[in-house]
Motif scaffolding. Structure first.
Motif, short mmCIF file in Angstrom:
data_model
loop_
_atom_site.label_atom_id
_atom_site.label_comp_id
_atom_site.label_asym_id
_atom_site.label_seq_id
_atom_site.Cartn_x
_atom_site.Cartn_y
_atom_site.Cartn_z
N TRP A 204 25.08 16.14 -0.04
CA TRP A 204 24.10 16.29 -1.11
C TRP A 204 24.80 16.82 -2.34
CZ3 TRP A 204 21.09 21.00 -2.68
CH2 TRP A 204 20.16 20.69 -3.68
N ASN A 205 24.66 16.11 -3.45
CA ASN A 205 25.19 16.54 -4.73
C ASN A 205 24.07 17.18 -5.53
OD1 ASN A 205 27.86 15.62 -4.41
ND2 ASN A 205 27.22 13.54 -4.91
N ASN A 206 24.16 18.48 -5.74
CA ASN A 206 23.20 19.20 -6.57
C ASN A 206 23.74 19.16 -7.99
OD1 ASN A 206 21.43 20.93 -7.79
ND2 ASN A 206 21.58 22.52 -6.24
N THR A 207 23.28 18.20 -8.77
CA THR A 207 23.82 17.99 -10.11
C THR A 207 23.40 19.07 -11.09
OG1 THR A 207 21.97 16.51 -10.60
CG2 THR A 207 24.01 15.50 -9.82
N SER A 208 22.29 19.74 -10.83
CA SER A 208 21.84 20.78 -11.76
C SER A 208 22.70 22.03 -11.66
CB SER A 208 20.38 21.12 -11.52
OG SER A 208 20.21 21.67 -10.23
N GLN A 209 23.24 22.33 -10.47
CA GLN A 209 24.08 23.52 -10.29
C GLN A 209 25.55 23.18 -10.07
OE1 GLN A 209 22.35 25.77 -7.10
NE2 GLN A 209 20.56 26.34 -8.30
N TYR A 210 25.91 21.91 -10.14
CA TYR A 210 27.29 21.44 -9.97
C TYR A 210 27.86 21.86 -8.61
CZ TYR A 210 26.79 20.72 -14.95
OH TYR A 210 26.34 20.33 -16.18
N ILE A 211 27.08 21.64 -7.56
CA ILE A 211 27.49 21.99 -6.20
C ILE A 211 27.37 20.75 -5.32
CG2 ILE A 211 27.03 23.45 -4.20
CD1 ILE A 211 25.70 25.45 -6.08
N THR A 212 28.38 20.52 -4.49
CA THR A 212 28.33 19.46 -3.49
C THR A 212 28.33 20.10 -2.11
OG1 THR A 212 29.54 17.95 -4.93
CG2 THR A 212 29.48 17.41 -2.60
N TRP A 213 27.31 19.78 -1.32
CA TRP A 213 27.16 20.29 0.04
C TRP A 213 27.56 19.19 1.01
CZ3 TRP A 213 24.95 25.16 1.29
CH2 TRP A 213 24.46 25.88 0.21
#
Length: 159
Positions: A63-72
């Motif tokens: 999952w790429n969280n584009t709002s927080q710039y985090i990739t899980w």
């Protein structure tokens, strides 16, 4: 003529956190529970991680969280494969025995079932809060943080 050397020993320097998970759940069930408790949106990638010429494959969710710039990433550490064993029994009839072989993505942690890799550019992930939420899930036996710089097989975690 001058001789120039280019040293690329530490070329890939990604900042990520690594969490080991011990549980007896299937990968899709664990991803569902993580989505609920950590408010993620993990989805299975269409292709698994394959190593050593398709000798072993590991399921991976991302999952790429584009709002927080985090990739899980949730990746399995265990691959069990059934192979035919070679045995010479010296009898008239041939027996086909199958052997179940176990392969690990990170061989240093053979008992770990899954890893969560959190790649964050801004370093704003609270790892203790994540570990507390993971411990609150009754199906997870234990979870703990792993220092990726101490792993010998950290190259297997580049995906």
């Amino acid at each position: 003529m001058a001789l120039h050397k280019l040293l690329v020993d530490d070329f890939y320097d990604d900042t990520y956190k690594l969490i080991a998970i011990h549980c007896g759940l299937e990968d899709y069930r664990l991803a569902y529970l993580l989505n609920q408790s950590l408010e993620l949106n993990l989805e299975r990638k269409p292709d698994d991680l394959d190593f050593e010429y398709l000798k072993s494959s590991y399921s991976i969710f991302e999952w790429n969280n584009t709002s927080q710039y985090i990739t899980w990433n949730l990746v399995s550490n265990v691959c069990k494969k059934e192979e035919a064993s070679l045995s010479s029994s010296g009898t008239l009839f041939q027996t086909n025995d199958n052997v179940l072989k176990t392969f690990n993505l990170v061989p240093e942690f053979k008992k770990v079932d899954y890893f969560i890799k959190i790649s964050d550019e801004i370093q704003n992930v609270n790892e203790k809060l994540i570990l507390n939420k993971l411990q609150a899930i009754p199906q997870i036996i234990t979870s703990y943080s792993v220092n990726p710089k101490q792993l010998k097989s950290k190259d297997h975690l580049i995906f």
